[in-house]
Design an enzyme around this catalytic site. Structure first.
Site, PDB file in Angstrom:
ATOM      1  CG  HIS A 127       4.738  -6.646  12.765  1.00  0.00           C
ATOM      2  ND1 HIS A 127       4.993  -7.859  12.165  1.00  0.00           N
ATOM      3  CD2 HIS A 127       5.485  -5.734  12.089  1.00  0.00           C
ATOM      4  CE1 HIS A 127       5.855  -7.687  11.174  1.00  0.00           C
ATOM      5  NE2 HIS A 127       6.178  -6.409  11.108  1.00  0.00           N
ATOM      6  CB  CYS A 262       9.194  -2.047  13.088  1.00  0.00           C
ATOM      7  SG  CYS A 262       7.866  -0.961  12.553  1.00  0.00           S
ATOM      8  NE  ARG A 290      11.146  -9.068  11.230  1.00  0.00           N
ATOM      9  CZ  ARG A 290      10.233  -8.508  10.443  1.00  0.00           C
ATOM     10  NH1 ARG A 290      10.215  -7.190  10.277  1.00  0.00           N
ATOM     11  NH2 ARG A 290       9.297  -9.226   9.844  1.00  0.00           N
TER      12      ARG A 290
HETATM   13  N1   CP Z   1       9.186  -4.000   9.689  1.00  0.00           N
HETATM   14  C1   CP Z   1       8.544  -4.650   8.699  1.00  0.00           C
HETATM   15  O1   CP Z   1       7.780  -5.589   8.912  1.00  0.00           O
HETATM   16  O2   CP Z   1       8.837  -4.174   7.473  1.00  0.00           O
HETATM   17  P1   CP Z   1       8.102  -4.569   6.102  1.00  0.00           P
HETATM   18  O3   CP Z   1       6.720  -3.990   6.162  1.00  0.00           O
HETATM   19  O4   CP Z   1       8.956  -3.952   5.036  1.00  0.00           O
HETATM   20  O5   CP Z   1       8.045  -6.061   6.015  1.00  0.00           O
HETATM   21  N1  NVA Z   2       2.607  -0.147  11.846  1.00  0.00           N
HETATM   22  C1  NVA Z   2       3.178  -0.358  10.553  1.00  0.00           C
HETATM   23  C2  NVA Z   2       4.234  -1.417  10.619  1.00  0.00           C
HETATM   24  C3  NVA Z   2       4.934  -1.708   9.334  1.00  0.00           C
HETATM   25  C4  NVA Z   2       5.957  -2.795   9.447  1.00  0.00           C
HETATM   26  C5  NVA Z   2       2.087  -0.733   9.570  1.00  0.00           C
HETATM   27  O1  NVA Z   2       1.227  -1.553   9.928  1.00  0.00           O
HETATM   28  O2  NVA Z   2       2.076  -0.195   8.478  1.00  0.00           O
END
Ligand code: CP
Ligand code: NVA
Length: 304
Positions: A127, A262, A290
């Protein structure tokens, strides 16, 4: 093409340039409001999203571009037609695409067939836009990134993997604690340790949350059950119990330790509300940044 699939795509000086641009974008948004004029950017998401989708849509619009959201039901990547054919088709209409896929292989396959810029908006492995922005947030708060201890406690997931790769690139001191069998990706660790030889980053992978958190300046956690693994949630909740970020665990860190997540968070699972809502927590500042960092990233990528 300068795709942005992983933090390993960035050199040290690139982080610095993007963070400088972030400051400019924040202070003087008007200066950038035509950067994406005439450009169409797709958001092709196989999984749900609040932050990534909204911050990119708003950011693209503020930069004078046009964002087009494409849900998985609509496109059915790899089901209605092959990933390669979707990439080739979208390349005829758009100038860039932000992709959120389950498998990391899907984004690689898409990118291989794409003639337009691809940005990773989360895969099961990484990510990077989240963590790029998080490093900016930490930098704003702590200034000397090399002087601090960053701890990640919980599932060795996509966010954790990107934290590891970014810390390796930036030469930071990162301690990760995950339950046995839920450590970060082996390939990611191997790559990070190779990079760390040059940057002198210290990356430690442990199974003991207390040790990882001891005297930390930053304590980061994320959900125990990531998107796509929902059927594992019940047993994960049992298995991860000792890795909950609560007041007792936070007490082991430095007094002014920043708590990061996050989001979305599962209150009472990986993080107690008393910590998420405490004065140590900067989770909504993370969410806000972000927008600025991704705008800066878009400006930077489209300039090259
Ligand atoms: N932290 C993040 O990426 O959140 P979302 O999954 O809501 O985009
Ligand atoms: N680790 C989490 C992050 C979400 C932003 C997922 O992949 O669901």
């Amino acid at each position: 093409m300068n795709h942005f699939l992983s933090l390993t795509n960035l050199a040290f000086k690139d982080f610095r340039e993007i963070f400088q641009l972030t400051e400019e974008v924040k202070k003087n948004p008007q200066r950038f409001n035509q950067v994406l004029a005439g450009k169409f950017i797709g958001l092709l998401f196989e999984k749900p999203s609040l932050r990534t989708r909204v911050s990119f849509e708003v950011g693209i619009t503020q930069l004078g571009g046009r964002a087009i959201y494409l849900s998985s039901q609509e496109v059915q990547l790899g089901k209605r037609e092959s990933i390669g054919d979707v990439a080739k088709t979208l390349s005829k209409y758009l100038q860039g695409v932000i992709l959120r896929t389950f498998s990391h292989q899907s984004i690689l396959e898409f990118t291989k067939n794409s003639q337009i810029l691809v940005i990773n908006g989360l895969t099961d492995l990484l990510h990077p836009v989240q963590v790029l922005s998080d490093f900016y947030t930490i930098y704003k708060r702590k200034k000397d990134l090399k002087a601090i201890k960053i701890s990640f406690v919980g599932d060795g997931n996509n966010v954790c993997n990107s934290l590891i790769l970014g810390s390796a690139k930036l030469g930071l001191n990162l301690w990760v604690a995950s339950p046995l069998g839920f450590e970060p990706d082996k390939g990611v660790i191997k790559k990070a340790l190779e990079i760390a030889k040059k940057t002198r980053a210290k990356i430690r992978i442990l199974n003991n949350p207390k040790l990882a958190v001891k005297s930390a300046d930053v304590l980061y956690t994320d959900v125990w059950t990531s998107m796509g693994k929902e059927e594992e949630r019940t047993w994960r909740r049992q298995l991860f119990k000792e890795f909950r970020v609560d007041k007792d665990l936070l007490r082991l860190a430095k007094k002014n330790c920043l708590v990061m997540h996050c989001l979305p968070a599962q209150r009472g699972e990986e993080i107690a509300s008393e910590v998420l809502d405490s004065k140590n927590s900067i989770v909504f500042e993370q969410a806000e940044n972000r927008l600025y960092v991704q705008k800066a990233l878009l400006v930077w990528l489209f300039r090259r």
